[in-house]
Design a protein around this motif. Sequence first.
Motif, PDB file in Angstrom:
ATOM      1  N   VAL A   1      -3.705   2.727   5.428  1.00  0.00           N
ATOM      2  CA  VAL A   1      -3.341   1.953   6.620  1.00  0.00           C
ATOM      3  C   VAL A   1      -4.417   0.905   6.904  1.00  0.00           C
ATOM      4  CG1 VAL A   1      -3.100   2.056   9.133  1.00  0.00           C
ATOM      5  CG2 VAL A   1      -1.872   3.694   7.707  1.00  0.00           C
ATOM      6  N   PHE A   2      -5.678   1.311   6.829  1.00  0.00           N
ATOM      7  CA  PHE A   2      -6.753   0.376   7.144  1.00  0.00           C
ATOM      8  C   PHE A   2      -6.911  -0.679   6.056  1.00  0.00           C
ATOM      9  CE2 PHE A   2      -8.210   4.330   9.452  1.00  0.00           C
ATOM     10  CZ  PHE A   2      -7.717   3.896  10.676  1.00  0.00           C
ATOM     11  N   LEU A   3      -6.601  -0.316   4.805  1.00  0.00           N
ATOM     12  CA  LEU A   3      -6.573  -1.322   3.751  1.00  0.00           C
ATOM     13  C   LEU A   3      -5.428  -2.301   4.010  1.00  0.00           C
ATOM     14  CD1 LEU A   3      -7.488  -2.539   1.080  1.00  0.00           C
ATOM     15  CD2 LEU A   3      -6.073  -0.836  -0.109  1.00  0.00           C
ATOM     16  N   ALA A   4      -4.266  -1.777   4.430  1.00  0.00           N
ATOM     17  CA  ALA A   4      -3.126  -2.644   4.745  1.00  0.00           C
ATOM     18  C   ALA A   4      -3.475  -3.595   5.879  1.00  0.00           C
ATOM     19  CB  ALA A   4      -1.908  -1.803   5.119  1.00  0.00           C
ATOM     20  N   ARG A   5      -4.234  -3.135   6.858  1.00  0.00           N
ATOM     21  CA  ARG A   5      -4.659  -4.010   7.954  1.00  0.00           C
ATOM     22  C   ARG A   5      -5.507  -5.168   7.419  1.00  0.00           C
ATOM     23  NH1 ARG A   5      -8.415  -1.620  12.647  1.00  0.00           N
ATOM     24  NH2 ARG A   5      -9.873  -1.554  10.888  1.00  0.00           N
ATOM     25  N   ALA A   6      -6.434  -4.859   6.501  1.00  0.00           N
ATOM     26  CA  ALA A   6      -7.263  -5.912   5.912  1.00  0.00           C
ATOM     27  C   ALA A   6      -6.416  -6.890   5.104  1.00  0.00           C
ATOM     28  CB  ALA A   6      -8.351  -5.293   5.036  1.00  0.00           C
TER      29      ALA A   6
ATOM     30  N   THR B   1       0.814  -1.215   0.000  1.00  0.00           N
ATOM     31  CA  THR B   1       0.000   0.000   0.000  1.00  0.00           C
ATOM     32  C   THR B   1       0.854   1.275   0.000  1.00  0.00           C
ATOM     33  OG1 THR B   1      -0.187  -0.224   2.419  1.00  0.00           O
ATOM     34  CG2 THR B   1      -2.008  -1.062   1.082  1.00  0.00           C
ATOM     35  N   GLY B   2       2.157   1.124  -0.200  1.00  0.00           N
ATOM     36  CA  GLY B   2       3.043   2.276  -0.306  1.00  0.00           C
ATOM     37  C   GLY B   2       3.276   3.017   0.994  1.00  0.00           C
ATOM     38  N   LEU B   3       3.267   2.302   2.100  1.00  0.00           N
ATOM     39  CA  LEU B   3       3.352   2.933   3.417  1.00  0.00           C
ATOM     40  C   LEU B   3       4.604   2.560   4.192  1.00  0.00           C
ATOM     41  CD1 LEU B   3      -0.353   2.484   4.546  1.00  0.00           C
ATOM     42  CD2 LEU B   3       0.750   4.652   3.965  1.00  0.00           C
ATOM     43  N   THR B   4       5.546   1.883   3.560  1.00  0.00           N
ATOM     44  CA  THR B   4       6.732   1.441   4.288  1.00  0.00           C
ATOM     45  C   THR B   4       7.429   2.609   4.976  1.00  0.00           C
ATOM     46  OG1 THR B   4       7.059  -0.423   2.776  1.00  0.00           O
ATOM     47  CG2 THR B   4       8.958   0.286   4.085  1.00  0.00           C
ATOM     48  N   GLY B   5       7.535   3.730   4.303  1.00  0.00           N
ATOM     49  CA  GLY B   5       8.212   4.887   4.880  1.00  0.00           C
ATOM     50  C   GLY B   5       7.437   5.581   5.983  1.00  0.00           C
ATOM     51  N   LEU B   6       6.166   5.196   6.158  1.00  0.00           N
ATOM     52  CA  LEU B   6       5.322   5.810   7.185  1.00  0.00           C
ATOM     53  C   LEU B   6       4.960   4.830   8.294  1.00  0.00           C
ATOM     54  CD1 LEU B   6       2.861   7.739   4.836  1.00  0.00           C
ATOM     55  CD2 LEU B   6       4.861   8.661   6.014  1.00  0.00           C
ATOM     56  N   ALA B   7       5.625   3.688   8.329  1.00  0.00           N
ATOM     57  CA  ALA B   7       5.270   2.631   9.270  1.00  0.00           C
ATOM     58  C   ALA B   7       5.353   3.087  10.727  1.00  0.00           C
ATOM     59  CB  ALA B   7       6.171   1.409   9.056  1.00  0.00           C
ATOM     60  N   ASP B   8       6.286   3.982  11.026  1.00  0.00           N
ATOM     61  CA  ASP B   8       6.476   4.431  12.408  1.00  0.00           C
ATOM     62  C   ASP B   8       5.831   5.782  12.677  1.00  0.00           C
ATOM     63  OD1 ASP B   8       7.973   2.173  13.180  1.00  0.00           O
ATOM     64  OD2 ASP B   8       9.775   3.006  12.253  1.00  0.00           O
ATOM     65  N   ARG B   9       4.938   6.195  11.800  1.00  0.00           N
ATOM     66  CA  ARG B   9       4.250   7.473  11.967  1.00  0.00           C
ATOM     67  C   ARG B   9       2.998   7.270  12.833  1.00  0.00           C
ATOM     68  NH1 ARG B   9       4.270  11.808   8.322  1.00  0.00           N
ATOM     69  NH2 ARG B   9       6.306  10.976   7.676  1.00  0.00           N
ATOM     70  N   GLN B  10       2.791   8.173  13.779  1.00  0.00           N
ATOM     71  CA  GLN B  10       1.594   8.113  14.616  1.00  0.00           C
ATOM     72  C   GLN B  10       0.368   8.318  13.733  1.00  0.00           C
ATOM     73  OE1 GLN B  10      -0.610  10.751  15.750  1.00  0.00           O
ATOM     74  NE2 GLN B  10      -1.718   9.433  17.173  1.00  0.00           N
ATOM     75  N   ILE B  11      -0.716   7.589  14.019  1.00  0.00           N
ATOM     76  CA  ILE B  11      -1.863   7.555  13.121  1.00  0.00           C
ATOM     77  C   ILE B  11      -2.459   8.943  12.897  1.00  0.00           C
ATOM     78  CG2 ILE B  11      -3.554   7.061  14.944  1.00  0.00           C
ATOM     79  CD1 ILE B  11      -3.518   5.498  11.422  1.00  0.00           C
TER      80      ILE B  11
END
Length: 244
Positions: free
Chosen positions: A148-153, A127-137
């Motif tokens: 993020v929620f798609l990645a959770r699914a 989902t193109g979020l590797t660089g944001l993995a440690d970012r507070q929601i």
Amino acid sequence: MTAALEITGLSVRYGEVRALDDVDLRLDAGTVCGLLGTNGSGKSTLFRSVMGLLRPTAGTVRVLGSTSAQARRAARVAYMPQAEAIDPDFPILAHQVVLTGRYARMGPTRRARRADRDAVDAALARTGLTGLADRQIGQLSGGQRKRVFLARAIAQDAPLLLLDEPFAGVDRGTEQDMTTVLHELRDAGRSVLVSTHDVHGVHELCDRAVLLAGRVLADGPTDQVITPETLGRVFGLRTPEAGT
């Protein structure tokens, strides 16, 4: 072949209001199906019925041959609600939100194993979020939170995904990225049921469409269902080909 989702004669009442009336729906593996209807048409009620979050008045729901409750306990169905009940000020990081998709597989201790961490990393990358993995929601944009929620699914690794208005409030670029991911999941054999108001985006996203207004008004290949006649019955709209 066992259907990913099979709904037969589903009816749901809220008091005197019949939210769903004798709904039949079958979804086979490797399909992206759009569920369209106005507000109050029963889309969210149908999703909650599939998840076993409410008891129908009549009818049955089977997920890969199992009841809704069995499928939910076995993490065979993933649900992305329209509105996520996560406080943006809560100190949880993006990768921790995605990890919650693995909880059903982690046992009562909820201790992440290597397979769980790998699934989270893969979903974030997809989902193109590797660089944001440690970012507070709360530090993420609306579109980033949707991803993020798609990645959770995705991390849940469920054969059936239910997405309730996943593109609401996101920009066109994010929508296209998410569409690509959903097509990749379809091609890998997963089934996706997407609730959406965007009738013009359904052709790009979905192989199949279902028009719902408490009951099923039309069901079939997208180009056969999304027509001026059927859209006029449900939305009072015309397609671009009809002059909008």
